[in-house]
Design a protein around this motif. Structure first.
Motif, mmCIF file in Angstrom:
data_model
loop_
_atom_site.group_PDB
_atom_site.id
_atom_site.type_symbol
_atom_site.label_atom_id
_atom_site.label_comp_id
_atom_site.label_asym_id
_atom_site.label_seq_id
_atom_site.Cartn_x
_atom_site.Cartn_y
_atom_site.Cartn_z
ATOM 1 N N ASN A 1 0.857 -1.185 0.000
ATOM 2 C CA ASN A 1 0.000 0.000 0.000
ATOM 3 C C ASN A 1 0.893 1.235 0.000
ATOM 4 O OD1 ASN A 1 -1.680 2.194 0.712
ATOM 5 N ND2 ASN A 1 -3.089 0.848 1.825
ATOM 6 N N ASP A 2 0.758 2.074 -1.012
ATOM 7 C CA ASP A 2 1.606 3.258 -1.140
ATOM 8 C C ASP A 2 1.424 4.244 0.000
ATOM 9 O OD1 ASP A 2 2.582 2.212 -3.455
ATOM 10 O OD2 ASP A 2 1.510 3.571 -4.805
ATOM 11 N N ASP A 3 0.312 4.155 0.694
ATOM 12 C CA ASP A 3 0.044 5.085 1.797
ATOM 13 C C ASP A 3 0.728 4.666 3.093
ATOM 14 O OD1 ASP A 3 -1.541 6.722 0.192
ATOM 15 O OD2 ASP A 3 -3.340 5.530 0.605
ATOM 16 N N ILE A 4 1.225 3.432 3.133
ATOM 17 C CA ILE A 4 1.909 2.943 4.335
ATOM 18 C C ILE A 4 3.346 3.451 4.339
ATOM 19 C CG2 ILE A 4 2.763 0.908 5.546
ATOM 20 C CD1 ILE A 4 0.376 -0.625 4.541
ATOM 21 N N MET A 5 3.727 4.091 5.436
ATOM 22 C CA MET A 5 5.079 4.636 5.570
ATOM 23 C C MET A 5 5.901 3.783 6.534
ATOM 24 S SD MET A 5 4.914 7.138 3.476
ATOM 25 C CE MET A 5 6.309 8.220 3.804
ATOM 26 N N ASN A 6 7.192 4.027 6.530
ATOM 27 C CA ASN A 6 8.083 3.245 7.381
ATOM 28 C C ASN A 6 7.707 3.375 8.857
ATOM 29 O OD1 ASN A 6 10.203 1.537 7.931
ATOM 30 N ND2 ASN A 6 11.788 3.098 7.790
ATOM 31 N N SER A 7 7.323 4.568 9.273
ATOM 32 C CA SER A 7 6.944 4.758 10.677
ATOM 33 C C SER A 7 5.679 3.973 11.030
ATOM 34 C CB SER A 7 6.739 6.241 10.977
ATOM 35 O OG SER A 7 5.730 6.791 10.149
ATOM 36 N N GLU B 1 11.533 7.975 6.242
ATOM 37 C CA GLU B 1 10.305 7.787 5.486
ATOM 38 C C GLU B 1 10.613 7.974 3.996
ATOM 39 O OE1 GLU B 1 7.982 6.685 7.479
ATOM 40 O OE2 GLU B 1 6.769 8.361 8.230
ATOM 41 N N ILE B 2 10.085 7.106 3.137
ATOM 42 C CA ILE B 2 10.273 7.260 1.701
ATOM 43 C C ILE B 2 8.916 7.304 1.027
ATOM 44 C CG2 ILE B 2 11.360 6.369 -0.388
ATOM 45 C CD1 ILE B 2 13.269 4.793 1.343
ATOM 46 N N ASP B 3 8.667 8.395 0.316
ATOM 47 C CA ASP B 3 7.425 8.522 -0.432
ATOM 48 C C ASP B 3 7.395 7.499 -1.553
ATOM 49 O OD1 ASP B 3 6.186 9.994 -3.072
ATOM 50 O OD2 ASP B 3 5.004 10.344 -1.252
ATOM 51 N N ALA B 4 6.288 6.781 -1.679
ATOM 52 C CA ALA B 4 6.197 5.695 -2.661
ATOM 53 C C ALA B 4 6.153 6.192 -4.097
ATOM 54 C CB ALA B 4 4.966 4.838 -2.378
ATOM 55 N N HIS B 5 5.737 7.421 -4.307
ATOM 56 C CA HIS B 5 5.569 7.929 -5.670
ATOM 57 C C HIS B 5 6.812 8.666 -6.168
ATOM 58 C CE1 HIS B 5 1.371 6.784 -5.474
ATOM 59 N NE2 HIS B 5 1.287 7.399 -4.305
ATOM 60 N N GLU B 6 7.232 9.694 -5.449
ATOM 61 C CA GLU B 6 8.403 10.463 -5.870
ATOM 62 C C GLU B 6 9.694 9.931 -5.279
ATOM 63 O OE1 GLU B 6 7.691 14.539 -5.029
ATOM 64 O OE2 GLU B 6 5.989 14.700 -6.385
ATOM 65 N N ARG B 7 9.573 8.975 -4.359
ATOM 66 C CA ARG B 7 10.728 8.348 -3.711
ATOM 67 C C ARG B 7 11.644 9.371 -3.036
ATOM 68 N NH1 ARG B 7 12.777 2.783 -6.368
ATOM 69 N NH2 ARG B 7 10.729 1.827 -6.634
ATOM 70 N N GLN B 8 11.027 10.363 -2.443
ATOM 71 C CA GLN B 8 11.784 11.354 -1.693
ATOM 72 C C GLN B 8 11.952 10.884 -0.254
ATOM 73 O OE1 GLN B 8 13.180 14.211 -3.225
ATOM 74 N NE2 GLN B 8 12.553 12.878 -4.904
ATOM 75 N N ILE B 9 13.123 11.147 0.307
ATOM 76 C CA ILE B 9 13.437 10.710 1.665
ATOM 77 C C ILE B 9 13.094 11.824 2.658
ATOM 78 C CG2 ILE B 9 15.322 10.085 3.227
ATOM 79 C CD1 ILE B 9 16.698 8.812 0.790
ATOM 80 N N ARG B 10 12.420 11.438 3.727
ATOM 81 C CA ARG B 10 12.029 12.387 4.765
ATOM 82 C C ARG B 10 12.594 11.920 6.095
ATOM 83 N NH1 ARG B 10 5.881 12.695 7.138
ATOM 84 N NH2 ARG B 10 6.175 14.316 8.706
ATOM 85 N N ILE B 11 13.436 12.743 6.702
ATOM 86 C CA ILE B 11 14.035 12.358 7.983
ATOM 87 C C ILE B 11 13.660 13.323 9.104
ATOM 88 C CG2 ILE B 11 15.978 11.110 6.966
ATOM 89 C CD1 ILE B 11 17.698 13.590 7.467
ATOM 90 N N MET B 12 12.775 14.255 8.816
ATOM 91 C CA MET B 12 12.280 15.165 9.838
ATOM 92 C C MET B 12 10.763 15.292 9.700
ATOM 93 S SD MET B 12 13.243 19.181 10.587
ATOM 94 C CE MET B 12 12.278 19.776 9.184
ATOM 95 N N PRO B 13 9.986 14.998 10.757
ATOM 96 C CA PRO B 13 10.429 14.511 12.070
ATOM 97 C C PRO B 13 11.086 13.126 11.966
ATOM 98 C CG PRO B 13 8.130 15.242 12.123
ATOM 99 C CD PRO B 13 8.519 15.134 10.694
ATOM 100 N N SER B 14 11.835 12.782 12.973
ATOM 101 C CA SER B 14 12.532 11.502 12.977
ATOM 102 C C SER B 14 11.545 10.342 13.034
ATOM 103 C CB SER B 14 13.475 11.427 14.176
ATOM 104 O OG SER B 14 12.739 11.353 15.384
ATOM 105 N N ILE B 15 11.985 9.192 12.558
ATOM 106 C CA ILE B 15 11.157 7.984 12.604
ATOM 107 C C ILE B 15 10.748 7.660 14.045
ATOM 108 C CG2 ILE B 15 11.226 5.471 12.362
ATOM 109 C CD1 ILE B 15 10.776 6.522 9.739
ATOM 110 N N SER B 16 11.687 7.802 14.973
ATOM 111 C CA SER B 16 11.379 7.465 16.367
ATOM 112 C C SER B 16 10.334 8.421 16.945
ATOM 113 C CB SER B 16 12.651 7.493 17.213
ATOM 114 O OG SER B 16 13.315 8.741 17.104
#
Length: 360
Positions: free
Chosen positions: A61-67, A99-114
């Motif tokens: 599911n593209d809406d599911i994120m790593n967090s 976090e990695i967006d499933a569509h544009e594959r952009q990496i998001r590290i803020m806010p942190s995963i934890s």
């Protein structure tokens, strides 16, 4: 004596199964950014012969994120431990790309995963500290080592340690190595317990080689010059990693065993990070060789393997194996009270670590 003991665990395996055959329509490129001329089925078969991987798991599911994965296994581990989530002193989450967006594959590290995991778990305790562990594939191990140090220093009593990845969104689809990586998450609750008998985390050791080894696992643009997807894709020097791992991982494992006063014959299970079956078999053989033992001396089923069906989920592989074994979900593999278990991993950095754990 204060001991660091796992009191609960949880794991999440995505439902989407991706077999090797799903890559047959891909034209892979080599390191010179040229199309590989060999037929793709032949490339896939050679890959399977070396790694033993036949399928892997992807988030479906593209809406599911790593967090979201980290939150789910955190919830399961907290429930299994029977603790109040508000009593957690730390939430440590190991990962590689945030976090990695499933569509544009952009990496998001803020806010942190934890921090996102704490938020999604609904933990209100302002004294519970979220802590990201970015340490390559050994990240979950290193999170456990940090948690153990917090506990034995007397500054924490309950810590959630999670490893979570959506690596299917961080690979170059034109690099044959993309077939190695997979998605998944797993984690544990580590608690401070008083015991006169040594139990839980008995010993650990970490080695970091950050010279020329820094480039063995890195990120880069696609091997296909025409690929318009992510510009941040996993790039690995397979031969260099293989040689590095075989040279150093066995000695790290031996150091952890020896310094705790044990022998390889005392060890019941060796949970090695699942990166490449050929490499894992070779590392275990070398560990026994360091003790003057041969292949015939390696006990059957001492080193369980999941890579054939699950692929390499990086920081999630070791806690996934642990959770499956303690829950009775791993065929012919169990853990019982008193068992001595090694958790060992190697990955980007390059970093290696190992933990000796005694089941309570």
């Amino acid at each position: 004596m204060l001991q660091s003991i796992i009191t609960g665990s949880g794991s999440y395996l995505p439902k989407k199964i991706v077999p090797n055959s799903s890559f047959e329509g891909v034209i892979f490129y080599d390191e010179n950014r040229q199309p590989i001329t060999k037929p793709t089925p032949e490339v896939i078969q050679k890959f399977a012969d070396i790694t033993e991987i036949t399928e892997r798991r992807y988030v479906d599911n593209d809406d599911i994120m790593n967090s979201d994965l980290a939150t789910e296994v955190g919830r399961l581990a907290i429930l299994d431990a029977g603790i109040n989530k508000e009593d957690l002193d730390y939430i440590i989450v190991a990962h590689n790309f945030g976090e990695i967006d499933a569509h544009e594959r952009q990496i998001r590290i803020m806010p942190s995963i934890s921090a996102l995991t704490k938020h999604k778990l609904g933990v209100k305790n302002i004294h519970c500290k979220p802590y990201d562990m970015n340490f390559g594939c050994p990240g979950w191990n290193e999170g456990m080592i940090l948690a153990d140090q917090f506990i034995k220093a007397g500054i924490a009593k309950k810590i959630l340690v999670v490893g979570s990845e959506t690596l299917s969104r961080s690979v170059d689809p034109f690099d044959r190595n993309c077939m190695i990586f997979s998605d998944g998450a797993a984690g544990v609750v580590l608690e401070a317990k008083e015991s006169e008998v040594p139990v839980g985390i008995l010993n650990h050791y970490t080695r970091s080689d950050n010279g020329e080894e820094i480039s063995f696992l890195d990120t880069d643009t696609s091997l296909n010059p025409n690929y318009a997807g992510s510009k941040v894709n996993i790039r690995m020097k397979g031969r260099k990693i293989y040689e590095y791992a075989l040279t150093h991982v066995p000695q790290v494992i031996k150091n952890v065993i020896d310094n705790a006063g044990y022998h390889i014959k005392d060890i019941n299970k060796v949970l090695i990070h699942q990166a490449n079956a050929k490499m894992d078999h070779a590392m275990l053989n070398r560990v026994f060789k360091l003790y003057g033992l041969g292949i015939k001396d390696i006990p059957e089923r001492i080193a369980p393997m999941t890579i054939q069906k699950f692929g390499n989920s990086s920081v999630a592989t070791i806690p996934t194996m642990y959770d499956m074994m303690v829950k009775g979900n791993f065929e012919n593999q169990t853990l019982k009270s008193g068992d001595l278990v090694i958790f060992a991993s190697v990955g980007a950095g390059m970093n290696i670590n190992a933990i000796l754990y005694k089941m309570p």
